[in-house]
Scaffold this active site. Structure first.
Site, PDB file in Angstrom:
ATOM      1  N   PHE A 144      37.475 -11.802  39.440  1.00  0.00           N
ATOM      2  CA  PHE A 144      36.418 -12.247  38.464  1.00  0.00           C
ATOM      3  C   PHE A 144      36.257 -10.590  37.851  1.00  0.00           C
ATOM      4  O   PHE A 144      35.858 -10.018  38.722  1.00  0.00           O
ATOM      5  CB  PHE A 144      35.067 -12.600  38.887  1.00  0.00           C
ATOM      6  CG  PHE A 144      34.119 -12.694  37.662  1.00  0.00           C
ATOM      7  CD1 PHE A 144      34.431 -13.568  36.639  1.00  0.00           C
ATOM      8  CD2 PHE A 144      33.287 -11.707  37.463  1.00  0.00           C
ATOM      9  CE1 PHE A 144      33.455 -13.764  35.523  1.00  0.00           C
ATOM     10  CE2 PHE A 144      32.349 -11.757  36.309  1.00  0.00           C
ATOM     11  CZ  PHE A 144      32.479 -12.842  35.294  1.00  0.00           C
ATOM     12  N   ASP A 229      37.249  -2.614  41.699  1.00  0.00           N
ATOM     13  CA  ASP A 229      36.177  -3.417  41.185  1.00  0.00           C
ATOM     14  C   ASP A 229      34.895  -3.453  41.706  1.00  0.00           C
ATOM     15  O   ASP A 229      34.959  -4.569  42.553  1.00  0.00           O
ATOM     16  CB  ASP A 229      36.465  -4.581  40.017  1.00  0.00           C
ATOM     17  CG  ASP A 229      35.393  -5.159  39.377  1.00  0.00           C
ATOM     18  OD1 ASP A 229      34.039  -4.688  39.360  1.00  0.00           O
ATOM     19  OD2 ASP A 229      35.571  -6.006  38.461  1.00  0.00           O
ATOM     20  N   LYS A 258      26.121  -3.503  37.345  1.00  0.00           N
ATOM     21  CA  LYS A 258      25.127  -4.132  37.831  1.00  0.00           C
ATOM     22  C   LYS A 258      23.987  -3.166  38.460  1.00  0.00           C
ATOM     23  O   LYS A 258      22.929  -2.917  37.698  1.00  0.00           O
ATOM     24  CB  LYS A 258      25.739  -5.184  38.819  1.00  0.00           C
ATOM     25  CG  LYS A 258      26.562  -6.150  38.223  1.00  0.00           C
ATOM     26  CD  LYS A 258      26.804  -7.658  39.075  1.00  0.00           C
ATOM     27  CE  LYS A 258      27.273  -8.631  37.974  1.00  0.00           C
ATOM     28  NZ  LYS A 258      28.792  -8.776  38.255  1.00  0.00           N
TER      29      LYS A 258
HETATM   30  C1  LIG Z   1      29.912  -8.962  36.983  1.00  0.00           C
HETATM   31  C2  LIG Z   1      30.985  -8.588  37.261  1.00  0.00           C
HETATM   32  C3  LIG Z   1      31.913  -7.930  36.131  1.00  0.00           C
HETATM   33  C4  LIG Z   1      31.483  -8.023  34.662  1.00  0.00           C
HETATM   34  O1  LIG Z   1      30.049  -7.426  34.515  1.00  0.00           O
HETATM   35  P1  LIG Z   1      29.219  -7.746  33.172  1.00  0.00           P
HETATM   36  O2  LIG Z   1      28.011  -6.783  33.449  1.00  0.00           O
HETATM   37  O3  LIG Z   1      28.826  -9.117  33.465  1.00  0.00           O
HETATM   38  O4  LIG Z   1      30.129  -7.638  32.053  1.00  0.00           O
HETATM   39  C5  LIG Z   1      32.873  -7.273  36.426  1.00  0.00           C
HETATM   40  N1  LIG Z   1      33.451  -7.547  37.755  1.00  0.00           N
HETATM   41  C6  LIG Z   1      32.975  -7.924  39.004  1.00  0.00           C
HETATM   42  C7  LIG Z   1      33.495  -7.661  40.359  1.00  0.00           C
HETATM   43  C8  LIG Z   1      31.430  -8.441  38.650  1.00  0.00           C
HETATM   44  O5  LIG Z   1      30.827  -9.099  39.660  1.00  0.00           O
END
Ligand SMILES: *Cc1c(COP(=O)(O)O)cnc(C)c1O
Length: 404
Positions: A144, A229, A258
Site C-alpha cells: 500500500f 515507505d 502521517k
Molecule cells: C497512508 C500511506 C500512504 C499514503 O499516504 P496518504 O497521506 O494517504 O497519501 C503511503 N504509504 C503507506 C505505507 C501508507 O500507510
C-alpha cells in the site's frame, strides 16, 4: 435531541452529499485528547487506529497545537517562490534526527511516493545510464503506497485498481519478504526497489528476519536505489524512530508522512542519504504547499515531542505488553498475532467470518479499531497510551473475542 448531538443527522448528511468512497464505522467524533476521542453523543472511546498512525503523538497534542496557532498567526504560506524562516530549521532537524543528507517536503504520503518515483527514474537515466523511458521500479505484492493513478497501477488489490486504467508502465511486482525474488527481478534497467518495512494495510505483515538486510545488499550489488515507505511504520510506531533501525540498515530514500505533523496538517517528506536527490534541478518538481512555514513549524514540534516525551520507548515497551496480553486470550479462531512496537495485527481464520464484526462490537464497548484486509484487526493506538489504558483495552478485547 438537537442536530449537533444526533449521530444519524451527520451520517445522513455524509451519505446524501459525500462521495461514497469510504465505509466508516458509524461513530461521529467531535473531539479528541491523547488516546481518547468523544462522539457527538458524549460517549468516549479509546482510539486504537490513531488515524492510520497519523496521530502517534495523541489527539490534539497541546505543544503541537500551540505551535500551530502561533505559526498560523504569523505566516502560513509563501510558496517556494520565496523562502521562509521555518523550512531550513525543519530540514536541519529532520536530517539530524534521521541521519539523512537531504529532504524534499510534500504534503500527502502519496505525493512523497510519487516524488520518490520521479527522483529514482531521473537518477536512473542521468547517473545509472538507463536508456530513455526504460526505467523499472520493483515493488511488492500486497503493497500500500497511496491512491494516485501511478500508485494504484502497481497495487495488487483489485478494488484499488478496477476501473481506473490505463496505468503508468515501468513497475514490476514481486512477492513480499522474498529476497531471491528481488534478485531475480532486477535487470540492468532497474532503478529502484520500493517496499514497506512492515506491510501495514496488508494486515501488519512482518517480513522474515534478515529480509531488509538482504534487500539492502542486493540493491547495493546491483546499483539499485532502496526506497523504504515508512509513512506508516515510521516516527515511533514500531518502537524505533524508523522501522529500518530494527534491521540495522539505511535506505537510500525514506518516505515519511502521517505522524510527521501529529495529525494536524498533511506533511510528508522524502529523505535521502545519497546523491540521488541531487538529480533534481530547479523546475523539475514542486508543490504549492510543500515546505510551507505552517507545515514546517508543526512538523518540527511533532518530531520534538515524539523524542522529548519518550513516545518511541513507550511504543516499544507497551507494544510488547499489549501483544503479550493479546496472546493470553484464548480464542481458537485467532490465526496469528503479529506485533512490532504498537503496530499490532490480529488475524482470524476465515471461519470467523471477517474481522469487522469484532470492530463493531469493540466500538460498542468504547474501543475504536478497524479491520484491514477482511480477516485482520489492527491495533495501533497513539504512542502516548499508558499501561492502565492498555489493560483497559485488553479487558474489552478479551470480552469481545471470548463471548459469543
Ligand atoms: C497512508 C500511506 C500512504 C499514503 O499516504 P496518504 O497521506 O494517504 O497519501 C503511503 N504509504 C503507506 C505505507 C501508507 O500507510
Amino acid at each position: 435531541m438537537t442536530n449537533s448531538s444526533n449521530t444519524q443527522y451527520f451520517i445522513d448528511l455524509e451519505t446524501k452529499y459525500g462521495a461514497h468512497n469510504y465505509k466508516p464505522l458509524d461513530v461521529v467524533i467531535h473531539r479528541g485528547e491523547g488516546v481518547w476521542v468523544e462522539d457527538v453523543e458524549g460517549k468516549r472511546y479509546l482510539d486504537c487506529l490513531a488515524a492510520y498512525s497519523a496521530v502517534n503523538q495523541g489527539h490534539c497534542h497541546p505543544k503541537i497545537l500551540q505551535t500551530m496557532v502561533e505559526q498560523a498567526q504569523k505566516l502560513t504560506l509563501t510558496s517556494r517562490a520565496f523562502r521562509n524562516d521555518q523550512l531550513g530549521l525543519f530540514y536541519e532537524e529532520v536530517c539530524k534526527l534521521t541521519n539523512s543528507h537531504k529532504v524534499l517536503p510534500m504534503n500527502s504520503g502519496a505525493e512523497a511516493v510519487e516524488t520518490a518515483i520521479k527522483v529514482v527514474r531521473k537518477w536512473g537515466y542521468q547517473v545509472k545510464g538507463v536508456p530513455e523511458d526504460q526505467a523499472e521500479i520493483i515493488v511488492c505484492a500486497n503493497n500500500f503506497h497511496g491512491r494516485t493513478i501511478t500508485i494504484v497501477g502497481f497495487s495488487t488489490a483489485e478494488g484499488s485498481r478496477a476501473g481506473f486504467g490505463p496505468f503508468t508502465p515501468g513497475f514490476k511486482i514481486i512477492p513480499f519478504g522474498d529476497a531471491q525474488a528481488l534478485e531475480d527481478a532486477i535487470t540492468p534497467n532497474t532503478v529502484g526497489f520500493m517496499v514497506e518495512p512492515i506491510q501495514g494495510e496488508a494486515g501488519v505483515i512482518i517480513p522474515p528476519a534478515g529480509y531488509l538486510k538482504q534487500a539492502r545488499a542486493i540493491c547495493d550489488q546491483n546499483n539499485v536505489v532502496l526506497i523504504l515507505d515508512e509513512i506508516q511504520t515510521g516516527l515511533g510506531r514500531t518502537g524505533k524512530l524508523l522501522a529500518e533501525e530494527h534491521d540495522g540498515i539505511e535506505a537510500d530514500l525514506t518516505l515519511i508522512g502521517k505522524a510527521l505533523s501529529g495529525g494536524f496538517y498533511p506533511v510528508s517528506a522524502v529523505l535521502s542519504n545519497t546523491e540521488v536527490m541531487d538529480v533534481l534541478q530547479p523546475g523539475d518538481h514542486g508543490s504549492t504547499f510543500g515546505g510551507n512555514p505552517l507545515a514546517a513549524a508543526v512538523a518540527r514540534t511533532a518530531l520534538k515531542v515524539l523524542i522529548e516525551e519518550g513516545m518511541i520507548e513507550n511504543a516499544a515497551n507497551l507494544g510488547a505488553y499489549f501483544a503479550e496480553g493479546l496472546r493470553q486470550i484464548k480464542q481458537p479462531l485467532i490465526k496469528e498475532i503479529r506485533a512490532r512496537g504498537l503496530f499490532i495485527g490480529v488475524e482470524f481464520f476465515p471461519e470467523a467470518g471477517g474481522a469487522r464484526q469484532y470492530a463493531k462490537k469493540l466500538m460498542a464497548r468504547g474501543l475504536l479499531c478497524k479491520e484491514t484486509h477482511q480477516h485482520t484487526l489492527r491495533f495501533a493506538p497513539p504512542l502516548v497510551i499508558t499501561k492502565d489504558e492498555v489493560d483497559w483495552a485488553l479487558e474489552r478485547i478479551e470480552q469481545v473475542l471470548t463471548t459469543a
